[in-house]
Design a protein around this motif. Structure first.
Motif, PDB file in Angstrom:
ATOM      1  N   SER A 174      -6.510  -1.652  -5.905  1.00  0.00           N
ATOM      2  CA  SER A 174      -7.693  -0.315  -6.513  1.00  0.00           C
ATOM      3  C   SER A 174      -6.547   1.014  -6.454  1.00  0.00           C
ATOM      4  O   SER A 174      -5.370   1.430  -5.739  1.00  0.00           O
ATOM      5  N   LYS A 175      -7.051   1.751  -7.126  1.00  0.00           N
ATOM      6  CA  LYS A 175      -6.252   3.205  -6.839  1.00  0.00           C
ATOM      7  C   LYS A 175      -7.418   4.116  -6.386  1.00  0.00           C
ATOM      8  O   LYS A 175      -8.926   4.413  -6.764  1.00  0.00           O
ATOM      9  N   ARG A 176      -7.481   5.589  -5.491  1.00  0.00           N
ATOM     10  CA  ARG A 176      -8.449   6.464  -5.074  1.00  0.00           C
ATOM     11  C   ARG A 176      -7.673   7.855  -4.736  1.00  0.00           C
ATOM     12  O   ARG A 176      -6.864   7.740  -4.268  1.00  0.00           O
ATOM     13  N   HIS A 177      -8.054   8.942  -5.565  1.00  0.00           N
ATOM     14  CA  HIS A 177      -8.343   9.814  -5.689  1.00  0.00           C
ATOM     15  C   HIS A 177      -9.290  10.951  -4.719  1.00  0.00           C
ATOM     16  O   HIS A 177     -10.371  10.636  -4.833  1.00  0.00           O
TER      17      HIS A 177
ATOM     18  N   LYS B  14      -0.280   5.170   0.321  1.00  0.00           N
ATOM     19  CA  LYS B  14      -0.665   6.677   0.735  1.00  0.00           C
ATOM     20  C   LYS B  14       0.495   8.063   0.772  1.00  0.00           C
ATOM     21  O   LYS B  14       1.200   8.126   1.449  1.00  0.00           O
TER      22      LYS B  14
ATOM     23  N   GLU C 219      -2.280  -3.319  -3.763  1.00  0.00           N
ATOM     24  CA  GLU C 219      -1.972  -3.656  -4.498  1.00  0.00           C
ATOM     25  C   GLU C 219      -2.268  -5.538  -3.571  1.00  0.00           C
ATOM     26  O   GLU C 219      -1.729  -5.035  -2.550  1.00  0.00           O
TER      27      GLU C 219
ATOM     28  N   ASN D  58      -3.368   3.844  -2.864  1.00  0.00           N
ATOM     29  CA  ASN D  58      -2.870   3.058  -3.607  1.00  0.00           C
ATOM     30  C   ASN D  58      -2.657   1.542  -3.596  1.00  0.00           C
ATOM     31  O   ASN D  58      -1.289   1.487  -2.656  1.00  0.00           O
TER      32      ASN D  58
ATOM     33  N   PHE E  50      -4.197  10.532  -2.200  1.00  0.00           N
ATOM     34  CA  PHE E  50      -4.053   9.236  -3.202  1.00  0.00           C
ATOM     35  C   PHE E  50      -3.850   8.599  -2.188  1.00  0.00           C
ATOM     36  O   PHE E  50      -3.174   7.894  -1.222  1.00  0.00           O
TER      37      PHE E  50
ATOM     38  N   THR F 207       1.049  -1.314   0.200  1.00  0.00           N
ATOM     39  CA  THR F 207      -0.092   0.098   0.092  1.00  0.00           C
ATOM     40  C   THR F 207       1.212   1.133   0.280  1.00  0.00           C
ATOM     41  O   THR F 207       1.829   0.726   0.681  1.00  0.00           O
TER      42      THR F 207
END
Length: 651
Positions: free
Chosen positions: A338-341, A299, A323, A321, A319, A297
């Motif tokens: 997953s990816k998050r903004h 962050k 895996e 990410n 942000f 991860t």
């Protein structure tokens, strides 16, 4: 992207958005006018009150923590954070909160917390305001959260969905790093050796002055996890040794804060990697792991705050990410990521007894898996308005929020909380009612086989009433009791159920929870020592409540009726000793099995052996003192009595 969002909104929602924005514009205009009208009064107040110090205190306080003061919560004691600083978060929360912890294996197994009848995906976990729950499963893996990485750990019982967002039914866990703008610097190194060939190391650095605050650390962990246990699922209950269940982990986390007048900037970076051989389930035969999971991860966030006598402004951009790579017998089975903004802006204005805060959020979400038909993407937009009224030494808060999602349609959320001081510094009452919802996760919607894009979102309401009473309060001693009664109703509960040898998510109907939480705390400050103690007892009755269903009135899975936590700490200048106790009554599983009750005791001590050199400290821990054989998840063994010894040095 804007056009896609607007296409998904119905005309009523669009009208509500413009109406909210118009109200926000009017509120800001009125606030601007009031600011001018009260400027002279502000100057007079500044002359008599040290407002600069007030602003400096408030500017470092996390926004969510500030807004949760009317909630029922547990602020985990700093000494307990020190005791478990080399453990993952599940070990700490299992001994100090009302949370029920589940784990698929010791020291690295996927772990989660369940509060007030909720599941693992009903508890929001946030790092400095940044939500870190898995985008694919909805839960947060506590085994990937190292206790020593945080300055403050706070558990909100029955947290409001209007404040924390989707999935907040049972509660929330806040993990915060608090900047310290004092002239200081230190470097510390520590190492721990424990049972099952466990090695852990950590290096910390901290430096700060009046305008700059930095803290960072590197950590490493390696364990064979070759513990022995009694396998009560095998004939004759033989004693076995876990094999090939190694875990290797390393990571780094950094936080930088700097002030420019009344502006504060915070930057956070976090990377972590875990390589874990998943332990097999108990039963006949040797227990040898053949499955492996690698989690990583990253962050990062940037946070800006500005405080003045009346205004409070804040912006957060983050942000994440994640895996996950899963293999069996060396063959790649799945890769999930997953990816998050995540972005949010908040503006608060205080005038007289009123405080107004409005917020705007936008999130971009992307998930991928071999079990999805292509990458899945979603957009989220949210607005909120929070009003707090302080009348004397009592407070009332009203919060409204609305979210829009490009796939699902969340409802309008609300939260109402009030605290009334009956006897100053002795007795107060609090009351809260709030709504919640949880949209189906990416896995629940898109996983093949089993996923269902037609699943309904969970919706419901929570209510509670609480009392806090100071029984005894002197300069030397304090005894306080806090009692909370709560209820929660959930519509369209989502759950994975067995289906032809596999599992699929379904809406199981209505669920009702009733319970109580009792906390008794004791503090004694002696001339050269301090004694603190606490007793936590939680009772809950959590059951299916759909009269037309076959499981009507049945108890929910993995929901024990009784939880008990008790601890006591003695500390002086060179020595401290803590005894932690945890009891959990039995509970059932979705397959109809029973997880037996258990009672666990840990003893931890820290001593500075060289009185003239207090930079050196030795730690000794004994976990599961009474050698209890127990499980947190059915069929997954946990270790019996085990030990660790550590050495830390401040340079």
């Amino acid at each position: 992207m804007r056009s896609k969002l607007l296409m998904l909104l119905n005309f009523r929602d669009i009208a509500n958005v413009f109406r909210s924005l118009l109200c926000l514009k009017c509120m800001l205009w009125c606030a601007f006018m009031l600011n001018g009208c009260f400027s002279e009064l502000s100057a007079q107040l500044t002359a008599s009150i040290d407002t600069i110090n007030i602003i400096e205190v408030e500017i470092v306080k996390p926004r969510l923590s500030r807004n949760s003061e009317l909630d029922s919560y547990i602020d985990v004691p700093k000494q307990q954070i020190v005791n478990y600083q080399n453990q993952n978060l599940s070990e700490l929360l299992a001994k100090t909160t009302f949370g029920m912890i589940t784990s698929s294996g010791y020291n690295g197994g996927i772990a989660s917390i369940r509060l007030r009848g909720g599941g693992s995906n009903h508890t929001s976990v946030l790092w400095n305001g940044l939500p870190v729950n898995s985008l694919t499963t909805g839960g947060a893996d506590l085994s990937m959260l190292n206790v020593g990485a945080f300055d403050q750990i706070k558990v909100i019982n029955g947290a409001a969905g209007a404040k924390y967002g989707s999935g907040t039914l049972g509660g929330a866990v806040e993990l915060n790093n608090i900047p310290s703008f004092k002239d200081s610097s230190s470097v510390a190194i520590s190492g721990v050796y424990g049972s099952f060939e466990t090695y852990k190391a950590r290096a910390n650095a901290q430096v700060s002055n009046n305008n700059l605050s930095y803290s960072g650390q590197l950590f490493f962990s390696d364990s064979k996890n070759n513990f022995t246990f009694e396998d009560n699922l095998d004939h004759g209950t033989p004693e076995k040794t876990m094999q090939n269940a190694d875990v290797h982990e390393y990571g780094t986390i950094h936080n930088l804060g700097f002030k420019i007048k009344q502006h504060l900037f915070n930057v956070g970076l976090w990377y972590q990697f875990k390589d874990y051989n998943i332990p097999p389930v108990m039963g006949p035969g040797d227990l040898v792991s053949t499955s492996n999971q690698k989690d990583s991860t990253f962050k990062a966030f940037l946070n800006w705050k500005h405080y003045s006598n009346y205004w409070r402004l804040e912006a957060l951009s983050g942000f994440i990410n994640d895996e996950l790579i899963y293999t069996n017998n060396g063959v790649l089975i799945n890769e999930i990521g997953s990816k998050r903004h995540l972005n949010s802006v908040y503006a608060g204005y205080s005038v007289g007894k009123f405080c107004f805060e409005t917020g705007l959020r936008y999130n971009y979400l992307k998930g991928k898996s071999y079990n999805y038909f292509g990458d899945k993407k979603e957009h989220e937009l949210g607005v909120s308005l929070n009003t707090t009224f302080k009348h004397g030494i009592s407070s009332t808060s009203i919060l409204l929020s609305k979210e829009w999602n490009s796939v699902t349609h969340p409802p309008i959320m609300f939260a109402f909380a009030s605290q009334m001081v009956i006897v100053p510094q002795q007795l107060d009452l609090r009351f809260k009612v709030s709504s919640h919802y949880r949209r189906p996760t990416f896995n629940e919607r898109y996983w093949e086989p089993g996923g269902n894009q037609n699943l309904k979102s969970e919706r419901g309401v929570n209510g509670e009433v609480g009392l806090s009473y100071v029984i005894w309060n002197t300069l030397e001693q304090n005894i306080t009791i806090d009692e909370t009664l709560y209820t929660a109703y959930n519509q369209e509960m989502l759950m994975w159920v067995p289906d032809d040898g596999a599992s699929k998510p379904i809406n199981t109907g209505k669920v009702k929870s009733l319970g109580s939480e009792t906390k008794v705390s004791y503090v004694r400050n002696g001339a050269n020592h301090t004694i603190t103690a606490a007793l936590l007892y939680g009772y809950g009755k959590h059951q299916f409540n759909d009269a037309d269903a076959s499981n009507y009135k049945e108890i929910l899975y993995y929901k024990p009726k009784h939880l008990l936590r008790a601890w006591a700490t003695y500390s002086d200048k060179i020595f401290d000793l803590t005894i932690n106790n945890s009891f959990q009554s039995d509970c059932t599983t979705p397959d109809g099995y029973t997880v037996d009750r258990f009672f666990i005791t840990d003893i931890m001590a820290h001593v500075k052996p060289l009185m003239k050199y207090d930079k050196l400290q030795v730690s000794i821990s004994v976990h599961n003192v009474f050698n209890t054989n127990y499980q947190l998840i059915y069929q997954y063994a946990q270790p019996r009595r085990n030990y660790s010894v550590g050495l830390s040095l401040i340079l």
